[in-house]
Design a protein around this motif. Structure first.
Motif, short mmCIF file in Angstrom:
data_model
loop_
_atom_site.label_atom_id
_atom_site.label_comp_id
_atom_site.label_asym_id
_atom_site.label_seq_id
_atom_site.Cartn_x
_atom_site.Cartn_y
_atom_site.Cartn_z
N THR A 105 7.49 10.45 -2.16
CA THR A 105 6.29 9.71 -2.56
C THR A 105 6.64 8.47 -3.35
OG1 THR A 105 5.00 11.75 -2.61
CG2 THR A 105 4.10 9.87 -3.81
N TYR A 106 7.51 8.62 -4.34
CA TYR A 106 7.89 7.47 -5.17
C TYR A 106 8.69 6.45 -4.37
CZ TYR A 106 6.15 9.59 -9.48
OH TYR A 106 5.36 10.11 -10.47
N LEU A 107 9.53 6.90 -3.48
CA LEU A 107 10.29 5.97 -2.66
C LEU A 107 9.37 5.19 -1.73
CD1 LEU A 107 13.02 4.84 -1.86
CD2 LEU A 107 13.30 6.78 -0.32
N ARG A 108 8.38 5.87 -1.14
CA ARG A 108 7.41 5.20 -0.28
C ARG A 108 6.64 4.14 -1.07
NH1 ARG A 108 7.62 3.92 4.37
NH2 ARG A 108 7.33 1.96 3.35
N GLN A 109 6.21 4.49 -2.29
CA GLN A 109 5.49 3.54 -3.14
C GLN A 109 6.36 2.33 -3.47
OE1 GLN A 109 4.17 5.78 -6.54
NE2 GLN A 109 2.44 6.66 -5.46
N ALA A 110 7.63 2.57 -3.77
CA ALA A 110 8.54 1.47 -4.10
C ALA A 110 8.76 0.56 -2.90
CB ALA A 110 9.87 2.03 -4.60
N LEU A 111 8.93 1.15 -1.72
CA LEU A 111 9.10 0.33 -0.52
C LEU A 111 7.85 -0.49 -0.21
CD1 LEU A 111 11.04 2.85 1.74
CD2 LEU A 111 11.93 0.71 0.79
N ASP A 112 6.68 0.14 -0.34
CA ASP A 112 5.42 -0.58 -0.11
C ASP A 112 5.28 -1.74 -1.09
OD1 ASP A 112 4.82 1.16 1.93
OD2 ASP A 112 3.39 2.35 0.74
N GLN A 113 5.62 -1.50 -2.35
CA GLN A 113 5.55 -2.56 -3.36
C GLN A 113 6.53 -3.68 -3.03
OE1 GLN A 113 6.30 -1.15 -7.31
NE2 GLN A 113 5.67 -3.07 -8.27
N HIS A 114 7.72 -3.32 -2.57
CA HIS A 114 8.71 -4.32 -2.19
C HIS A 114 8.20 -5.21 -1.06
CE1 HIS A 114 12.52 -6.11 -0.97
NE2 HIS A 114 12.28 -5.66 0.25
N LEU A 149 5.13 -5.71 -0.15
CA LEU A 149 3.98 -6.49 -0.62
C LEU A 149 4.44 -7.71 -1.41
CD1 LEU A 149 0.91 -6.66 -0.75
CD2 LEU A 149 1.00 -5.27 -2.82
N SER A 150 5.45 -7.55 -2.26
CA SER A 150 5.93 -8.68 -3.03
C SER A 150 6.64 -9.69 -2.14
CB SER A 150 6.88 -8.21 -4.14
OG SER A 150 8.07 -7.69 -3.60
N GLN A 151 7.29 -9.22 -1.08
CA GLN A 151 7.92 -10.12 -0.12
C GLN A 151 6.86 -10.96 0.61
OE1 GLN A 151 11.14 -10.74 0.49
NE2 GLN A 151 11.79 -9.31 -1.08
N LYS A 152 5.76 -10.30 0.95
CA LYS A 152 4.67 -10.99 1.66
C LYS A 152 4.04 -12.09 0.80
CE LYS A 152 2.21 -8.48 5.08
NZ LYS A 152 1.15 -7.57 5.44
N THR A 153 3.80 -11.78 -0.46
CA THR A 153 3.16 -12.75 -1.35
C THR A 153 4.12 -13.86 -1.75
OG1 THR A 153 3.67 -11.39 -3.29
CG2 THR A 153 1.52 -11.07 -2.26
N ALA A 154 5.42 -13.64 -1.68
CA ALA A 154 6.40 -14.67 -2.03
C ALA A 154 6.54 -15.74 -0.95
CB ALA A 154 7.76 -14.03 -2.31
N GLN A 155 6.09 -15.43 0.25
CA GLN A 155 6.24 -16.38 1.36
C GLN A 155 5.18 -17.43 1.38
OE1 GLN A 155 6.47 -13.98 4.89
NE2 GLN A 155 8.52 -13.26 4.41
#
Length: 88
Positions: free
Chosen positions: A71-80, A82-88
């Motif tokens: 669960t925590y790994l999935r949340q961390a990957l999703d957050q990663h 999402l941050s990649q998407k907003t950085a573009q």
């Protein structure tokens, strides 16, 4: 009350044996199931302190340690992502 015989549902290994003998096994497949991705087992090393933390969270959530990690790994990957998407 009537005695109604229930149909015996064969196990996967029994169906495999039928197929190996060349028998038609299509009646066992309804195409209503879903395909699941293959699971690859991995070994991960954790410190004793981190394991204790994971176990504490698992007890609090009443789930397994493995479920907490997933669960925590999935949340961390999703957050990663999402941050990649907003950085573009």
């Amino acid at each position: 009350m009537k005695n109604i015989a229930k149909k015996k549902i064969p196990r996967a290994d029994e169906i495999a044996e039928l197929a190996m003998r060349g028998e038609d096994i299509s009646r066992f497949f309804t195409n209503k199931g879903e395909m699941r991705p293959l699971i690859q087992r991995v070994n991960v090393d954790f410190t004793l302190d981190m394991l204790r933390e994971l176990d504490t969270v698992a007890r609090y959530l009443n789930i397994s340690r493995q479920a907490v990690i997933k669960t925590y790994l999935r949340q961390a990957l999703d957050q990663h992502y999402l941050s990649q998407k907003t950085a573009q």
